[in-house]
Design a protein around this motif. Sequence first.
Motif, PDB file in Angstrom:
ATOM      1  N   ILE A 170       0.823  -1.205   0.000  1.00 18.58           N
ATOM      2  CA  ILE A 170       0.000   0.000   0.000  1.00 18.58           C
ATOM      3  C   ILE A 170       0.859   1.258   0.000  1.00 18.58           C
ATOM      4  O   ILE A 170       0.412   2.341  -0.382  1.00 18.58           O
ATOM      5  CB  ILE A 170      -0.963  -0.005   1.211  1.00 18.58           C
ATOM      6  N   GLN A 171       2.122   1.123   0.400  1.00 17.63           N
ATOM      7  CA  GLN A 171       3.010   2.283   0.487  1.00 17.63           C
ATOM      8  C   GLN A 171       3.879   2.474  -0.762  1.00 17.63           C
ATOM      9  O   GLN A 171       4.617   3.460  -0.851  1.00 17.63           O
ATOM     10  CB  GLN A 171       3.903   2.140   1.721  1.00 17.63           C
ATOM     11  N   VAL A 172       3.777   1.552  -1.718  1.00 18.17           N
ATOM     12  CA  VAL A 172       4.612   1.644  -2.915  1.00 18.17           C
ATOM     13  C   VAL A 172       4.085   2.747  -3.840  1.00 18.17           C
ATOM     14  O   VAL A 172       2.918   2.741  -4.226  1.00 18.17           O
ATOM     15  CB  VAL A 172       4.630   0.297  -3.674  1.00 18.17           C
ATOM     16  N   THR A 173       4.954   3.685  -4.173  1.00 19.96           N
ATOM     17  CA  THR A 173       4.559   4.772  -5.075  1.00 19.96           C
ATOM     18  C   THR A 173       5.481   4.906  -6.285  1.00 19.96           C
ATOM     19  O   THR A 173       5.228   5.738  -7.160  1.00 19.96           O
ATOM     20  CB  THR A 173       4.542   6.120  -4.320  1.00 19.96           C
ATOM     21  N   ASP A 174       6.545   4.091  -6.326  1.00 19.18           N
ATOM     22  CA  ASP A 174       7.486   4.190  -7.445  1.00 19.18           C
ATOM     23  C   ASP A 174       7.355   3.045  -8.438  1.00 19.18           C
ATOM     24  O   ASP A 174       8.205   2.859  -9.293  1.00 19.18           O
ATOM     25  CB  ASP A 174       8.924   4.259  -6.925  1.00 19.18           C
ATOM     26  N   ARG A 175       6.282   2.272  -8.312  1.00 22.36           N
ATOM     27  CA  ARG A 175       5.993   1.190  -9.249  1.00 22.36           C
ATOM     28  C   ARG A 175       4.522   1.261  -9.623  1.00 22.36           C
ATOM     29  O   ARG A 175       3.680   1.692  -8.840  1.00 22.36           O
ATOM     30  CB  ARG A 175       6.276  -0.178  -8.599  1.00 22.36           C
ATOM     31  N   ALA A 176       4.207   0.807 -10.825  1.00 22.79           N
ATOM     32  CA  ALA A 176       2.814   0.765 -11.251  1.00 22.79           C
ATOM     33  C   ALA A 176       2.140  -0.546 -10.849  1.00 22.79           C
ATOM     34  O   ALA A 176       0.933  -0.584 -10.577  1.00 22.79           O
ATOM     35  CB  ALA A 176       2.712   0.951 -12.760  1.00 22.79           C
ATOM     36  N   VAL A 177       2.932  -1.616 -10.792  1.00 25.04           N
ATOM     37  CA  VAL A 177       2.400  -2.952 -10.515  1.00 25.04           C
ATOM     38  C   VAL A 177       3.401  -3.693  -9.629  1.00 25.04           C
ATOM     39  O   VAL A 177       4.615  -3.601  -9.856  1.00 25.04           O
ATOM     40  CB  VAL A 177       2.182  -3.753 -11.822  1.00 25.04           C
ATOM     41  N   VAL A 178       2.901  -4.403  -8.625  1.00 31.31           N
ATOM     42  CA  VAL A 178       3.789  -5.167  -7.747  1.00 31.31           C
ATOM     43  C   VAL A 178       3.198  -6.542  -7.465  1.00 31.31           C
ATOM     44  O   VAL A 178       1.989  -6.758  -7.572  1.00 31.31           O
ATOM     45  CB  VAL A 178       4.039  -4.453  -6.398  1.00 31.31           C
ATOM     46  N   ALA A 179       4.081  -7.467  -7.117  1.00 34.58           N
ATOM     47  CA  ALA A 179       3.666  -8.803  -6.686  1.00 34.58           C
ATOM     48  C   ALA A 179       3.292  -8.755  -5.211  1.00 34.58           C
ATOM     49  O   ALA A 179       3.868  -7.990  -4.433  1.00 34.58           O
ATOM     50  CB  ALA A 179       4.796  -9.789  -6.909  1.00 34.58           C
ATOM     51  N   VAL A 180       2.316  -9.559  -4.836  1.00 32.86           N
ATOM     52  CA  VAL A 180       1.874  -9.664  -3.448  1.00 32.86           C
ATOM     53  C   VAL A 180       2.023 -11.113  -3.009  1.00 32.86           C
ATOM     54  O   VAL A 180       1.407 -12.001  -3.601  1.00 32.86           O
ATOM     55  CB  VAL A 180       0.403  -9.216  -3.281  1.00 32.86           C
ATOM     56  N   ARG A 181       2.819 -11.322  -1.994  1.00 36.86           N
ATOM     57  CA  ARG A 181       3.021 -12.666  -1.462  1.00 36.86           C
ATOM     58  C   ARG A 181       2.421 -12.762  -0.062  1.00 36.86           C
ATOM     59  O   ARG A 181       2.343 -11.771   0.653  1.00 36.86           O
ATOM     60  CB  ARG A 181       4.513 -13.018  -1.430  1.00 36.86           C
ATOM     61  N   ASP A 182       2.002 -13.975   0.317  1.00 35.40           N
ATOM     62  CA  ASP A 182       1.407 -14.193   1.645  1.00 35.40           C
ATOM     63  C   ASP A 182       0.222 -13.263   1.883  1.00 35.40           C
ATOM     64  O   ASP A 182       0.071 -12.672   2.953  1.00 35.40           O
ATOM     65  CB  ASP A 182       2.454 -14.009   2.744  1.00 35.40           C
ATOM     66  N   THR A 194      -0.729  -0.343  -8.099  1.00 36.86           N
ATOM     67  CA  THR A 194      -0.413   0.384  -6.883  1.00 36.86           C
ATOM     68  C   THR A 194      -1.310   1.621  -6.731  1.00 36.86           C
ATOM     69  O   THR A 194      -2.071   1.974  -7.635  1.00 36.86           O
ATOM     70  CB  THR A 194       1.060   0.812  -6.876  1.00 36.86           C
ATOM     71  N   ARG A 195      -1.166   2.247  -5.589  1.00 37.40           N
ATOM     72  CA  ARG A 195      -1.981   3.410  -5.260  1.00 37.40           C
ATOM     73  C   ARG A 195      -1.924   4.529  -6.304  1.00 37.40           C
ATOM     74  O   ARG A 195      -2.968   5.069  -6.686  1.00 37.40           O
ATOM     75  CB  ARG A 195      -1.546   3.921  -3.889  1.00 37.40           C
ATOM     76  N   PRO A 196      -0.749   4.909  -6.826  1.00 35.94           N
ATOM     77  CA  PRO A 196      -0.737   6.001  -7.811  1.00 35.94           C
ATOM     78  C   PRO A 196      -1.546   5.700  -9.061  1.00 35.94           C
ATOM     79  O   PRO A 196      -2.184   6.608  -9.619  1.00 35.94           O
ATOM     80  CB  PRO A 196       0.758   6.161  -8.129  1.00 35.94           C
ATOM     81  N   VAL A 197      -1.531   4.460  -9.511  1.00 33.52           N
ATOM     82  CA  VAL A 197      -2.288   4.098 -10.718  1.00 33.52           C
ATOM     83  C   VAL A 197      -3.785   4.185 -10.440  1.00 33.52           C
ATOM     84  O   VAL A 197      -4.553   4.748 -11.235  1.00 33.52           O
ATOM     85  CB  VAL A 197      -1.910   2.690 -11.203  1.00 33.52           C
ATOM     86  N   ILE A 198      -4.199   3.645  -9.317  1.00 35.96           N
ATOM     87  CA  ILE A 198      -5.620   3.664  -8.964  1.00 35.96           C
ATOM     88  C   ILE A 198      -6.124   5.097  -8.840  1.00 35.96           C
ATOM     89  O   ILE A 198      -7.177   5.458  -9.376  1.00 35.96           O
ATOM     90  CB  ILE A 198      -5.843   2.878  -7.661  1.00 35.96           C
TER      91      ILE A 198
END
Length: 261
Positions: A170-182, A194-198
């Motif tokens: 939720i805190q990532v702002t320097d990527r458009a897409v990230v992997a989520v594990r666990d 990520t948040r900026p894209v949304i």
Amino acid sequence: MAEFTTEKRVVVRPDPAHVARSVATRVLSRLGKRGRAGLVSHVSLTGGVMGGVVLRAIADHPKRDDVDWSLVHFWWSDERFLPREHRDRNERVGRTTLFDHIDVPAENIHPIPASDAGIDMDAAAEAYERELARFADEETGNPWPSFQITFLGVGPDGHIASLFPDRPEIQVTDRAVVAVRDSPKPPSERITMTRPVINSAVRVWMVLAGADKAAALGLVLAGASYDSVPAAGAKGRRRTIIFVDEAAASQVPPELIDGEY
């Protein structure tokens, strides 16, 4: 006492079916109007039960074919990292409920890579970033499209897409897409915008139904922090609408309900 904000408009309908029809009517009207003007529209879809119900309502709507679907591009704000034909894939739900019933070009559908695509999660996230960048918005300078509408479901915990409370994604702002594990909600492996894209979307439309969503909706309207209630920080550049049924709206102050929209 919580201080409520009025920047988000709440539209209440009696039940999930009425919510879905209301959303379908509005999205078809907007896409139809843009299509008649020759404008391309990018739409980001959501998963979950209501995501599928809305897509089915669009497919069943009498004005479905009034839209020039060749001018509409579909994306997903998140995806479960599962095989392409797995029933829990948001892409598969999109195909079976909507895309198989409309005349949309295959190249206008932009799925997040599946787990059987021959790449790992991180590579899949990077691949989706590159796909988004192919349609970068020159006006804003963002390396992703200008989404006319971004649909979001809201979990009972306040999560949106695969951005969960008090998680690093939720805190990532320097990527458009990230992997989520666990992931705290199964399946454990996911890929998310990520948040900026949304929040770069022209319009963010949240769609939720059921009494189990009432508390989360209350926190969203009370202005909770994005970190603890991700849905509270989701907002469109022009408009943010929350479509809910009466059960989910049980804790919404009457003055925040938009009876005309």
